[in-house]
Design an enzyme around this catalytic site. Structure first.
Site, PDB file in Angstrom:
ATOM      1  N   GLU A 103      -6.729   8.459  33.605  1.00  0.00           N
ATOM      2  CA  GLU A 103      -7.501   7.038  34.491  1.00  0.00           C
ATOM      3  C   GLU A 103      -6.570   6.006  33.704  1.00  0.00           C
ATOM      4  O   GLU A 103      -6.113   5.636  35.155  1.00  0.00           O
ATOM      5  CB  GLU A 103      -9.004   6.723  33.965  1.00  0.00           C
ATOM      6  CG  GLU A 103      -9.856   8.194  35.139  1.00  0.00           C
ATOM      7  CD  GLU A 103     -10.096   9.383  34.462  1.00  0.00           C
ATOM      8  OE1 GLU A 103     -10.885   9.769  34.281  1.00  0.00           O
ATOM      9  OE2 GLU A 103      -8.489   9.564  33.212  1.00  0.00           O
ATOM     10  N   GLU A 131     -14.608  15.463  32.936  1.00  0.00           N
ATOM     11  CA  GLU A 131     -15.866  14.504  32.659  1.00  0.00           C
ATOM     12  C   GLU A 131     -17.129  15.351  33.250  1.00  0.00           C
ATOM     13  O   GLU A 131     -18.364  15.639  32.369  1.00  0.00           O
ATOM     14  CB  GLU A 131     -15.926  13.381  33.732  1.00  0.00           C
ATOM     15  CG  GLU A 131     -15.000  11.946  33.060  1.00  0.00           C
ATOM     16  CD  GLU A 131     -15.005  11.227  33.796  1.00  0.00           C
ATOM     17  OE1 GLU A 131     -15.423  10.060  33.497  1.00  0.00           O
ATOM     18  OE2 GLU A 131     -14.589  11.199  34.742  1.00  0.00           O
TER      19      GLU A 131
END
Length: 258
Positions: free
Chosen positions: A135, A115
């Site tokens: 995740e 990210e």
């Protein structure tokens, strides 16, 4: 400027930022995120800096993710607030900065690490690096812009495949799908980043800033708001608690859809 978790060194008009937590695979804890916010804010305001190159310490990891141990104490409200703060003060700050930021991905770029790289304007990766958003293995979703930026870069289908399977991809696969600009040997990583940055520094700074702003305007912020909301909700699930506990206890999680 001196930090505990990052190194910042200016050479000419380029600021080099190194996330310096090699023993933790350069994981992004709160202290590191705070230092990144301070460092980038200062760099964007400094007329002596024309561009920024960010990398990780060592050759194993750019950033292997967020600091999962810090997640165990969060709930819906606190996780949502944290995601919003990190978006504003770090990831959006980088993406909307008035100077080019190049990510030199020297190793694993996973979770918050990918990210972070995606918030940068240009990505160059070592041929040994692997990238991914794992995740869901923790009962979570990416919460620092991953669902939005990955989709913009690789398209909806590939983004969903990467996020839902949690599989890592190789540097060459990342290049094939448009996630990174170049793949080079480890020894050529920083030289390649410097070569691109030096070209940019020959251009008109105000035009460069305007181009960054115009390109960023090609997508809205609605998706980010949805991501933040859904990220926070994950923290009220038993699956998230099980995922984090399993990670910290070094075992496989047993998810129950609760």
């Amino acid at each position: 400027m001196t930090f505990e978790n990052i190194l910042a060194e200016q050479k000419g008009r380029i600021l080099y930022i190194t996330i310096n937590r090699e023993s933790k695979l350069n994981a992004l804890n709160q202290a590191t995120l705070s230092e990144l916010s301070t460092c980038f804010s200062s760099a964007f305001a400094d007329n002596n800096i024309g561009g920024i190159i960010i990398t990780g310490a060592g050759q194993k990891a750019f950033v292997a993710g967020g600091d999962i141990a810090e997640f165990s104490v969060l709930n819906n409200k606190s996780a949502t607030e944290r995601a919003q703060e990190v978006h504003t003060k770090v990831f959006d700050l980088i993406e909307n900065g008035n100077k080019p930021v190049i990510a030199a991905i020297n190793g694993f770029a996973l979770g918050g690490g990918l990210e972070l790289a995606m918030a940068c304007h240009i990505r160059i990766t070592a041929d040994t690096a692997k990238l991914g958003l794992p995740e869901v293995t923790l009962g979570l979703i990416p919460g620092y812009g991953g669902t939005q930026r990955l989709t913009h870069l690789v398209g909806k289908g590939k983004a969903l495949e990467m996020i839902l399977t949690a599989d890592m991809i190789t540097a060459d696969e990342a290049l094939q799908h448009g996630l990174v600009n170049y793949v080079v040997p480890q020894t050529e990583l920083l030289p390649k980043a410097e070569d691109i940055m030096q070209k940019i520094l020959l251009r008109a700074p105000l035009a460069v800033a305007a181009a960054i702003k115009a390109v960023n305007a090609s997508h809205t912020s609605e998706g980010f708001a949805t991501e933040i909301q859904q990220f926070g909700k994950c923290f009220d699930t038993d699956d998230m608690k099980e995922g984090v506990a399993a990670f910290l206890e070094k075992r496989k999680p047993e998810f129950k859809g609760q």
